[in-house]
Scaffold this motif. Sequence first.
Motif, PDB file in Angstrom:
ATOM      1  N   LEU A  26      25.002  43.898   4.648  1.00 15.90           N
ATOM      2  CA  LEU A  26      24.736  42.716   5.456  1.00 15.90           C
ATOM      3  C   LEU A  26      23.786  41.779   4.729  1.00 15.90           C
ATOM      4  N   GLN A  27      23.978  40.487   4.964  1.00 13.40           N
ATOM      5  CA  GLN A  27      23.171  39.470   4.312  1.00 13.40           C
ATOM      6  C   GLN A  27      22.240  38.800   5.320  1.00 13.40           C
ATOM      7  N   LYS A  28      21.331  38.005   4.810  1.00  9.06           N
ATOM      8  CA  LYS A  28      20.472  37.210   5.665  1.00  9.06           C
ATOM      9  C   LYS A  28      21.338  36.263   6.496  1.00  9.06           C
ATOM     10  N   GLY A  29      21.099  36.242   7.779  1.00 11.49           N
ATOM     11  CA  GLY A  29      21.871  35.382   8.675  1.00 11.49           C
ATOM     12  C   GLY A  29      23.042  36.071   9.331  1.00 11.49           C
ATOM     13  N   ASP A  30      23.418  37.272   8.861  1.00 11.17           N
ATOM     14  CA  ASP A  30      24.514  38.020   9.483  1.00 11.17           C
ATOM     15  C   ASP A  30      24.071  38.596  10.827  1.00 11.17           C
ATOM     16  N   THR A  31      24.910  38.438  11.826  1.00  7.89           N
ATOM     17  CA  THR A  31      24.667  39.046  13.127  1.00  7.89           C
ATOM     18  C   THR A  31      25.683  40.157  13.338  1.00  7.89           C
ATOM     19  N   LEU A  32      25.186  41.363  13.543  1.00 10.62           N
ATOM     20  CA  LEU A  32      26.039  42.527  13.763  1.00 10.62           C
ATOM     21  C   LEU A  32      25.983  42.937  15.226  1.00 10.62           C
ATOM     22  N   SER A  33      27.140  43.175  15.800  1.00  8.20           N
ATOM     23  CA  SER A  33      27.218  43.659  17.177  1.00  8.20           C
ATOM     24  C   SER A  33      28.371  44.644  17.259  1.00  8.20           C
ATOM     25  N   MET A 407      31.765  43.548  15.438  1.00 11.47           N
ATOM     26  CA  MET A 407      31.829  42.110  15.211  1.00 11.47           C
ATOM     27  C   MET A 407      30.667  41.695  14.313  1.00 11.47           C
ATOM     28  N   ILE A 408      30.980  40.934  13.263  1.00  9.88           N
ATOM     29  CA  ILE A 408      29.958  40.432  12.352  1.00  9.88           C
ATOM     30  C   ILE A 408      30.201  38.935  12.141  1.00  9.88           C
ATOM     31  N   ASN A 409      29.222  38.129  12.486  1.00 12.61           N
ATOM     32  CA  ASN A 409      29.291  36.679  12.291  1.00 12.61           C
ATOM     33  C   ASN A 409      28.077  36.217  11.507  1.00 12.61           C
ATOM     34  N   ASN A 410      28.260  35.256  10.626  1.00 12.42           N
ATOM     35  CA  ASN A 410      27.132  34.515  10.067  1.00 12.42           C
ATOM     36  C   ASN A 410      27.280  33.095  10.601  1.00 12.42           C
ATOM     37  N   LEU A 411      26.661  32.859  11.737  1.00 11.12           N
ATOM     38  CA  LEU A 411      26.873  31.603  12.462  1.00 11.12           C
ATOM     39  C   LEU A 411      26.296  30.407  11.723  1.00 11.12           C
ATOM     40  N   GLN A 412      25.245  30.616  10.960  1.00 13.41           N
ATOM     41  CA  GLN A 412      24.654  29.510  10.203  1.00 13.41           C
ATOM     42  C   GLN A 412      25.616  29.009   9.124  1.00 13.41           C
ATOM     43  N   LYS A 413      26.174  29.940   8.343  1.00 19.43           N
ATOM     44  CA  LYS A 413      27.115  29.537   7.297  1.00 19.43           C
ATOM     45  C   LYS A 413      28.416  29.027   7.902  1.00 19.43           C
ATOM     46  N   ARG A 414      28.824  29.611   9.026  1.00 20.47           N
ATOM     47  CA  ARG A 414      30.036  29.148   9.696  1.00 20.47           C
ATOM     48  C   ARG A 414      29.868  27.700  10.146  1.00 20.47           C
ATOM     49  N   LYS A 415      28.693  27.369  10.646  1.00 18.06           N
ATOM     50  CA  LYS A 415      28.425  25.997  11.075  1.00 18.06           C
ATOM     51  C   LYS A 415      28.478  25.031   9.900  1.00 18.06           C
ATOM     52  N   LEU A 416      27.958  25.458   8.757  1.00 19.04           N
ATOM     53  CA  LEU A 416      28.010  24.611   7.564  1.00 19.04           C
ATOM     54  C   LEU A 416      29.446  24.377   7.111  1.00 19.04           C
ATOM     55  N   VAL A 417      30.260  25.427   7.159  1.00 18.70           N
ATOM     56  CA  VAL A 417      31.668  25.296   6.769  1.00 18.70           C
ATOM     57  C   VAL A 417      32.399  24.341   7.701  1.00 18.70           C
ATOM     58  N   ASP A 418      32.026  24.343   8.980  1.00 17.61           N
ATOM     59  CA  ASP A 418      32.668  23.457   9.958  1.00 17.61           C
ATOM     60  C   ASP A 418      32.217  22.011   9.823  1.00 17.61           C
ATOM     61  N   GLY A 419      31.165  21.769   9.042  1.00 18.77           N
ATOM     62  CA  GLY A 419      30.640  20.417   8.905  1.00 18.77           C
ATOM     63  C   GLY A 419      31.418  19.588   7.895  1.00 18.77           C
ATOM     64  N   LYS A 420      30.770  18.567   7.372  1.00 16.64           N
ATOM     65  CA  LYS A 420      31.407  17.656   6.423  1.00 16.64           C
ATOM     66  C   LYS A 420      31.860  18.413   5.181  1.00 16.64           C
ATOM     67  N   ASN A 421      33.047  18.077   4.695  1.00 21.38           N
ATOM     68  CA  ASN A 421      33.585  18.751   3.514  1.00 21.38           C
ATOM     69  C   ASN A 421      32.925  18.214   2.248  1.00 21.38           C
ATOM     70  N   THR A 422      32.128  19.065   1.629  1.00 21.24           N
ATOM     71  CA  THR A 422      31.404  18.696   0.417  1.00 21.24           C
ATOM     72  C   THR A 422      31.603  19.788  -0.629  1.00 21.24           C
ATOM     73  N   ASN A 423      31.071  19.556  -1.815  1.00 19.79           N
ATOM     74  CA  ASN A 423      31.128  20.595  -2.848  1.00 19.79           C
ATOM     75  C   ASN A 423      30.403  21.859  -2.392  1.00 19.79           C
ATOM     76  N   ARG A 424      29.362  21.674  -1.603  1.00 17.49           N
ATOM     77  CA  ARG A 424      28.623  22.828  -1.096  1.00 17.49           C
ATOM     78  C   ARG A 424      29.477  23.654  -0.145  1.00 17.49           C
TER      79      ARG A 424
END
Length: 450
Positions: A26-33, A407-424
């Motif tokens: 698991l990484q920083k920001g991962d939520t495990l349930s 269930m494992i979500n990284n909601l912070q990174k998921r939110k970034l992916v859902d945002g504006k499409n950039t190189n990041r």
Amino acid sequence: MIKILLLALALNTSANTIKDLEKEFLQKGDTLSYYIADENGKVISSNENQNLIPASIFKIFSAYYILDKLGTNFHFSTSISYRGDIENGTLKGDLILNTSGDPYLLTPQIFDLIESVAQEGIKKVDGNLVVVNNFVNIERIGTVGLDDQPYNQSISGFNLNFNRFKSIGRSTQKSIFPKHDGFQTISSQKSLGPGVGFKNQNKNNQDIEKWQYTNTKDYFVEVPIRNSLAFNAYYFKKQLEQRGISTSGIKITNKEQSETKRLNTIKSPSSLDLVKLAMEYSNNLFIETLTLKATNKENLADAAKKMIKDLKIKTKGKIENSSGLTTETRITPKEIVNFIQENANQKFGSHYFINLLSITGHSGSLHRKYLNDDGFEKFRYKTGSIDYVYNICGQSFEKTKRTFCIMINNLQKRKLVDGKNTNRTERLREEAKGWRRAKERFSELLLLQM
């Protein structure tokens, strides 16, 4: 006293092992349930009341609901008929294609419909090809992902070839696309955006499907159609012409046509077979069309809301569709486990519901991963994943039957992916592949701790 001490040591070892797995995978920001309950009522859980994104795990509810409401022997149908008289190979009237939303209609079945017209002796249609849409007309299933993701296609009465068009070619060759009057491609020498190979150019609900593209290194790419009703109508007209049957034009309507003579009818596989395919291949189009039929609703959100209400499922957030192609809906693993436990042995025809899920060693993401020798054919499960979301839920049939949901979500990174499409965000999408592999491995090793 010795037995109690040994039990305590065993439980402590298990807890330490799980913590070690979390530390490794698991990484920083991962939520495990997770929530694991055996048939005797014993529960192993962690953070089980956390609402997370289910992704395709949502299809467990949809599959059950479809079979409960439609039964196992429902069929979509597509028929060809005509109105008027045939004189010397010319139809003095209209050729009529009646649709109903068949999600498994393929080109060979189109050839069958067209051949029945040719066998009637029709070589020319003075009137129109009338396409009757006896279903919805929806541009896309969800808002997740880039515009050209093949799993996010449109839905209409005339669904053909999974509502995707194929691009064949390499960066050093000219790409090959379908050719008909309802489709236009525009080559771009500039980048369309990070990770974007195709960008939709449809505006104001125009009939012509228009896509801009850049040359790709991939030899074979599938792209979702945004106006399947019009695109497939033009495709059908082109196939008529290639068979030597000309028409004056295309008319699309939702009105029933009277005084017609039917030539041929194509029926889809049964609702049971479509559900089997949908569960095995996580097919969004199959699930959505069947749920629309089961609920008799006109849009995906209303159909999903009715399903959830009828099944008495507790969710959080916005309900957008029945296939799980959304990041808005949330649910707990405990809710999923309770549903599976309650309905696993519900019989649909000759099939028990739990056996519609993938089986370790045979299918799904664990078809080459048996967990261990004893795990072969012992697990029925469904996975659900999008970038930075990974879930696996089902039942194990070992000495003690257990129902599980991890269930494992990284909601912070998921939110970034859902945002504006950039190189990041493109880098995050690439990193998500490794993230998922780590979560798959973690889940497999966690299941072994059961």
